[in-house]
Scaffold this active site. Structure first.
Site, short mmCIF file in Angstrom:
data_model
loop_
_atom_site.label_atom_id
_atom_site.label_comp_id
_atom_site.label_asym_id
_atom_site.label_seq_id
_atom_site.Cartn_x
_atom_site.Cartn_y
_atom_site.Cartn_z
N HIS A 1 5.52 28.20 89.01
CA HIS A 1 4.57 29.27 89.61
C HIS A 1 4.05 29.12 91.04
O HIS A 1 3.47 27.84 91.32
CB HIS A 1 3.53 29.65 88.46
CG HIS A 1 2.69 28.66 88.07
ND1 HIS A 1 1.43 28.42 88.87
CD2 HIS A 1 2.79 27.80 87.04
CE1 HIS A 1 0.94 27.54 88.12
NE2 HIS A 1 1.53 27.10 87.21
N ASP B 1 -0.44 21.46 90.06
CA ASP B 1 -0.21 22.32 89.41
C ASP B 1 -0.06 23.81 89.78
O ASP B 1 -1.20 24.31 89.99
CB ASP B 1 -1.35 22.40 87.99
CG ASP B 1 -1.08 23.39 87.05
OD1 ASP B 1 -0.13 24.18 86.80
OD2 ASP B 1 -2.14 23.67 86.32
N GLU C 1 0.50 32.93 87.07
CA GLU C 1 0.60 32.35 85.76
C GLU C 1 -0.77 31.81 85.26
O GLU C 1 -0.80 32.07 83.98
CB GLU C 1 1.64 31.02 86.04
CG GLU C 1 1.89 30.32 84.77
CD GLU C 1 1.02 29.22 84.29
OE1 GLU C 1 0.97 28.87 83.23
OE2 GLU C 1 0.11 28.80 85.02
N HIS D 1 -6.94 21.92 86.65
CA HIS D 1 -7.91 22.92 86.76
C HIS D 1 -9.41 22.58 86.97
O HIS D 1 -10.36 23.15 86.51
CB HIS D 1 -7.80 23.54 85.23
CG HIS D 1 -6.51 24.13 84.92
ND1 HIS D 1 -6.22 25.05 83.92
CD2 HIS D 1 -5.31 24.27 85.67
CE1 HIS D 1 -5.14 25.67 83.96
NE2 HIS D 1 -4.40 25.17 84.83
N ASP E 1 0.67 30.60 92.23
CA ASP E 1 -0.73 30.40 92.14
C ASP E 1 -1.23 28.96 91.55
O ASP E 1 -0.53 28.40 91.15
CB ASP E 1 -0.95 31.59 91.50
CG ASP E 1 -0.65 31.38 89.78
OD1 ASP E 1 0.43 31.23 89.63
OD2 ASP E 1 -1.64 31.72 88.97
#
Length: 488
Positions: A77, A116, A146, A459, A79
């Site tokens: 993905h 990520d 995503e 994250h 994003d």
């Protein structure tokens, strides 16, 4: 700073990662990175297509001698999660990620790194641009959004891909071969509340802050028991309301649904007569919390600073209802899987709490590998918040991915891993939202597997990717492509 990264091996992969990280790519704002990938494919003279959702598909023919092998879709993905430390001056909408090398790790300067799923995207770019890597026909699938809704995967139509195998490059431990994942649903509670003037003379204003928590991925890291800033703040506030008559003007904590909240602050009014007691209470609670979370959140801080007394505060009735509802909201592990050892089956992350100027909102992300249990927990949370008067919406539900341990690609990659690294791979399911479950709805016959290099702290601004692990993962990917079975 990024020059050092470009000199790492394999250079082509790291240079593509650096080029990608120069492009701002927040979820739901992927226009620039979509154009970047589209132009990349077209510059190589490859068939390149952007679907109506914004997903980019680039197709590359097999190299000589590999024409009879099964076509492989390779998916990542575009994003990335945008999180930064409170004291980091950075604009995600305009700046590229500032990276640096720290020993065997690549990190970012006070922000998320974007490994990520940028390492997966860069890997696919490297394969597409290569002239000397043997591979079967490749269908590169770059999905969007995503991290905040799986929008790209949900919008991908059937019939666009011909592949019989999909390699998803979005796992964060190089020993893992992931063959299943959790589904999720967003919970959004909103409402309005009455405000009033403080109900006592000699009001003192304070800003209460909970910060320095470790945070992390609300799926992959939820089993670690890390502190949730929203829950800890609520714990402090409810006690202070009950003991000192504290009144609340603002609560502002957390951020994205898929990140464990690291920070929260509240602006409160305290009766002057209770000022000393309130300060002593905060100090006592700081000691208690730092002891409770010494292992998981060693940098936890609870601070109190005097500020202007707020002119308006929430009514006592609303304050009591809201704080009790937040207390009742489950957070963390709800149930472990009874079938798969060490797998979190169902969880909830209380991701965001905002109370300000007569309006409030609470955001959760509920995950489960069992769809009926996911729904049951979401209804339980919805019910508790509705009892406090909130309007609650369940949205963005997406399915999990049912494991198929006997799939040919699972057996092949397990054999390759054992042969290359002299150890058993960890073939498992994960408590995170991978796109495979959604993509499989329109491509039910496609065999799928997910893997990737070691990424830690995803994250969060602590995100980092291991250089030696990238080399291991890249070698594993290349041999897998060389050994893809022939067409049936």
């Amino acid at each position: 700073m990024n020059t050092e990264v470009r000199n790492l091996e394999p250079k082509a992969l790291w240079n593509n990662f650096a080029d990608l990280n120069a492009v701002p790519r927040p979820s739901k704002k992927e226009e620039r990175v979509i154009s970047f990938i589209k132009e990349f494919g077209e510059s190589l003279g490859l068939e390149t297509y952007v679907d109506e959702t914004g997903n980019v598909i680039i197709k590359k023919p097999a190299t000589k001698g590999m024409e009879n092998r099964q076509t492989v879709a390779i998916q990542s993905h575009l994003d990335m999660v945008h999180q930064k430390n409170a004291d980091t001056n950075f604009d995600f909408d305009t700046q590229g990620i500032e990276m640096y090398v720290d020993g065997d790790w690549v990190k970012a300067n006070g922000t998320t790194l974007g490994a990520d799923n940028g390492m997966g995207v860069a890997s696919i770019m490297t394969l597409l641009a290569s002239k000397d890597i043997a591979h079967p026909a490749i269908e590169a699938l770059f999905t969007i959004d995503e991290e905040t809704g799986m929008t790209g995967a949900m919008g991908l139509k059937g019939g666009l891909l011909d592949a019989s195998i999909m390699l998803n490059l979005d796992t964060e431990d190089d020993r893992e071969l992931t063959i299943g994942c959790a589904g999720g649903v967003d919970i959004t509670a909103t409402g309005r509340y009455e405000q009033e003037s403080t109900s006592f003379d000699g009001t003192k204003g304070y800003k209460l802050v909970v910060k320095g928590l470790t945070g992390g991925h609300s799926g992959m890291d939820i089993y670690l028991g890390r502190g949730n800033a929203n829950k800890l703040m609520n714990r402090l506030l409810l006690q202070a309301v009950q003991q000192f008559g504290l009144q609340i003007a603002v609560i502002d904590g957390g951020g994205l649904r898929n990140a464990i909240p690291r920070e929260s602050f509240a602006v409160v009014a305290v009766p002057q007569a209770e000022e000393a007691n309130f300060k002593a209470f905060v100090e006592d609670q700081k000691t208690i919390l730092k002891k409770e979370y010494a292992t998981t959140d060693p940098n936890l801080q609870v601070t109190l600073e005097e500020t202007a007394a707020p002119a308006q505060v929430a009514t006592r009735e609303f304050t009591g209802q809201l704080l009790r509802a937040i207390y009742a909201c489950p957070n963390g592990i709800y149930r472990m899987s009874p079938e798969i050892k060490h797998l979190v089956q169902t969880s909830n992350n209380l991701a965001r709490v905002l109370v300000k100027d007569g309006e409030y909102s609470l955001l959760c992300l509920t995950r489960s590998s069992v769809d009926t249990e996911k729904k049951d927990l979401a209804i339980a949370i919805k019910s508790a918040l509705e009892l406090a008067g909130a309007s609650v919406e369940l949205s963005g539900s997406y399915p999990g991915w049912m494991p198929k341990p006997d799939a040919t690609i699972v057996k092949l990659m397990s054999d390759i891993y054992r042969s290359k690294f002299n150890e058993e791979p960890d073939v498992n399911a994960c408590h995170a939202g991978l796109e495979c479950g959604i993509l499989g709805a329109n491509y039910p016959e496609m065999e799928m597997i997910s893997f990737g290099p070691n990424i830690r702290g995803a994250h969060s601004p602590d995100e980092k990717v291991q250089v030696s692990s990238v080399q291991k993962y890249w070698d594993f990917l290349l041999e897998t492509l060389q050994r893809v079975p022939e067409k049936v």
